[in-house]
Design a protein around this motif. Structure first.
Motif, PDB file in Angstrom:
ATOM      1  N   VAL A  27       0.834  -1.204   0.000  1.00  0.00           N
ATOM      2  CA  VAL A  27       0.000   0.000   0.000  1.00  0.00           C
ATOM      3  C   VAL A  27       0.874   1.261   0.000  1.00  0.00           C
ATOM      4  O   VAL A  27       0.625   2.196  -0.769  1.00  0.00           O
ATOM      5  CB  VAL A  27      -0.966  -0.007   1.207  1.00  0.00           C
ATOM      6  N   VAL A  28       1.898   1.285   0.826  1.00  0.00           N
ATOM      7  CA  VAL A  28       2.801   2.444   0.868  1.00  0.00           C
ATOM      8  C   VAL A  28       3.503   2.598  -0.478  1.00  0.00           C
ATOM      9  O   VAL A  28       3.666   3.704  -0.983  1.00  0.00           O
ATOM     10  CB  VAL A  28       3.810   2.304   2.028  1.00  0.00           C
ATOM     11  N   TRP A  29       3.931   1.482  -1.080  1.00  0.00           N
ATOM     12  CA  TRP A  29       4.618   1.542  -2.366  1.00  0.00           C
ATOM     13  C   TRP A  29       3.686   2.081  -3.455  1.00  0.00           C
ATOM     14  O   TRP A  29       4.107   2.864  -4.303  1.00  0.00           O
ATOM     15  CB  TRP A  29       5.131   0.160  -2.745  1.00  0.00           C
ATOM     16  N   ALA A  30       2.434   1.686  -3.445  1.00  0.00           N
ATOM     17  CA  ALA A  30       1.490   2.144  -4.471  1.00  0.00           C
ATOM     18  C   ALA A  30       1.175   3.621  -4.340  1.00  0.00           C
ATOM     19  O   ALA A  30       0.983   4.312  -5.339  1.00  0.00           O
ATOM     20  CB  ALA A  30       0.208   1.324  -4.393  1.00  0.00           C
ATOM     21  N   PHE A  31       1.131   4.140  -3.128  1.00  0.00           N
ATOM     22  CA  PHE A  31       0.776   5.542  -2.907  1.00  0.00           C
ATOM     23  C   PHE A  31       1.982   6.408  -2.590  1.00  0.00           C
ATOM     24  O   PHE A  31       1.831   7.504  -2.052  1.00  0.00           O
ATOM     25  CB  PHE A  31      -0.247   5.654  -1.765  1.00  0.00           C
ATOM     26  N   ARG A  32       3.170   5.956  -2.956  1.00  0.00           N
ATOM     27  CA  ARG A  32       4.380   6.734  -2.657  1.00  0.00           C
ATOM     28  C   ARG A  32       4.395   8.018  -3.478  1.00  0.00           C
ATOM     29  O   ARG A  32       3.839   8.081  -4.566  1.00  0.00           O
ATOM     30  CB  ARG A  32       5.623   5.901  -2.933  1.00  0.00           C
ATOM     31  N   PRO A  33       5.055   9.045  -2.957  1.00  0.00           N
ATOM     32  CA  PRO A  33       5.170  10.284  -3.730  1.00  0.00           C
ATOM     33  C   PRO A  33       5.988  10.032  -4.998  1.00  0.00           C
ATOM     34  O   PRO A  33       6.964   9.306  -4.989  1.00  0.00           O
ATOM     35  CB  PRO A  33       5.919  11.234  -2.789  1.00  0.00           C
ATOM     36  N   GLY A  34       5.585  10.626  -6.072  1.00  0.00           N
ATOM     37  CA  GLY A  34       6.297  10.455  -7.328  1.00  0.00           C
ATOM     38  C   GLY A  34       5.759   9.338  -8.196  1.00  0.00           C
ATOM     39  O   GLY A  34       6.200   9.170  -9.327  1.00  0.00           O
ATOM     40  N   SER A  35       4.813   8.554  -7.707  1.00  0.00           N
ATOM     41  CA  SER A  35       4.275   7.470  -8.520  1.00  0.00           C
ATOM     42  C   SER A  35       3.059   7.913  -9.329  1.00  0.00           C
ATOM     43  O   SER A  35       2.583   7.159 -10.170  1.00  0.00           O
ATOM     44  CB  SER A  35       3.900   6.277  -7.644  1.00  0.00           C
ATOM     45  N   ARG A  36       2.578   9.110  -9.101  1.00  0.00           N
ATOM     46  CA  ARG A  36       1.395   9.579  -9.820  1.00  0.00           C
ATOM     47  C   ARG A  36       1.597   9.607 -11.330  1.00  0.00           C
ATOM     48  O   ARG A  36       0.701   9.173 -12.072  1.00  0.00           O
ATOM     49  CB  ARG A  36       0.971  10.942  -9.308  1.00  0.00           C
ATOM     50  N   PRO A  37       2.742  10.076 -11.859  1.00  0.00           N
ATOM     51  CA  PRO A  37       2.905  10.038 -13.322  1.00  0.00           C
ATOM     52  C   PRO A  37       2.845   8.621 -13.894  1.00  0.00           C
ATOM     53  O   PRO A  37       2.309   8.418 -14.985  1.00  0.00           O
ATOM     54  CB  PRO A  37       4.285  10.654 -13.548  1.00  0.00           C
ATOM     55  N   LEU A  38       3.347   7.648 -13.170  1.00  0.00           N
ATOM     56  CA  LEU A  38       3.286   6.263 -13.638  1.00  0.00           C
ATOM     57  C   LEU A  38       1.849   5.766 -13.684  1.00  0.00           C
ATOM     58  O   LEU A  38       1.437   5.102 -14.640  1.00  0.00           O
ATOM     59  CB  LEU A  38       4.115   5.362 -12.725  1.00  0.00           C
ATOM     60  N   HIS A  39       1.082   6.099 -12.653  1.00  0.00           N
ATOM     61  CA  HIS A  39      -0.317   5.667 -12.615  1.00  0.00           C
ATOM     62  C   HIS A  39      -1.142   6.393 -13.680  1.00  0.00           C
ATOM     63  O   HIS A  39      -2.036   5.804 -14.290  1.00  0.00           O
ATOM     64  CB  HIS A  39      -0.911   5.899 -11.231  1.00  0.00           C
ATOM     65  N   ASP A  40      -0.848   7.667 -13.912  1.00  0.00           N
ATOM     66  CA  ASP A  40      -1.557   8.410 -14.955  1.00  0.00           C
ATOM     67  C   ASP A  40      -1.243   7.848 -16.334  1.00  0.00           C
ATOM     68  O   ASP A  40      -2.127   7.733 -17.190  1.00  0.00           O
ATOM     69  CB  ASP A  40      -1.194   9.893 -14.899  1.00  0.00           C
ATOM     70  N   ALA A  41       0.013   7.487 -16.566  1.00  0.00           N
ATOM     71  CA  ALA A  41       0.396   6.894 -17.858  1.00  0.00           C
ATOM     72  C   ALA A  41      -0.294   5.547 -18.062  1.00  0.00           C
ATOM     73  O   ALA A  41      -0.752   5.232 -19.166  1.00  0.00           O
ATOM     74  CB  ALA A  41       1.907   6.737 -17.936  1.00  0.00           C
TER      75      ALA A  41
END
Length: 68
Positions: A27-41
């Motif tokens: 859960v922490v890995w999925a919501f880590r800061p900086g992962s938003r661009p990966l999830h948006d892509a």
């Protein structure tokens, strides 16, 4: 101590702790800061070939020829 009793006690205590820590880590890995661009892509990847389908065959007309 029987094997079943040992495994039951282990599952009720340390295995539960280990699985809880693994879950929290994921859960922490999925919501880590900086992962938003990966999830948006990943979310936008289904629209990548919206204008030209990825599975267009050789005999299919180009998108510009279909409109004419």
């Amino acid at each position: 101590m029987e094997t079943y009793s040992f495994l039951r006690e282990f599952a009720d205590s340390w295995a539960l702790v280990a699985l809880t820590l693994i879950f929290l880590g994921v859960v922490v890995w999925a919501f880590r800061p900086g992962s938003r661009p990966l999830h948006d892509a990943a979310a936008a990847s289904i629209f990548r070939h919206e204008m030209k389908p990825a599975d267009a065959g050789r005999d299919a007309p180009a998108p510009s020829e279909r409109e004419a």
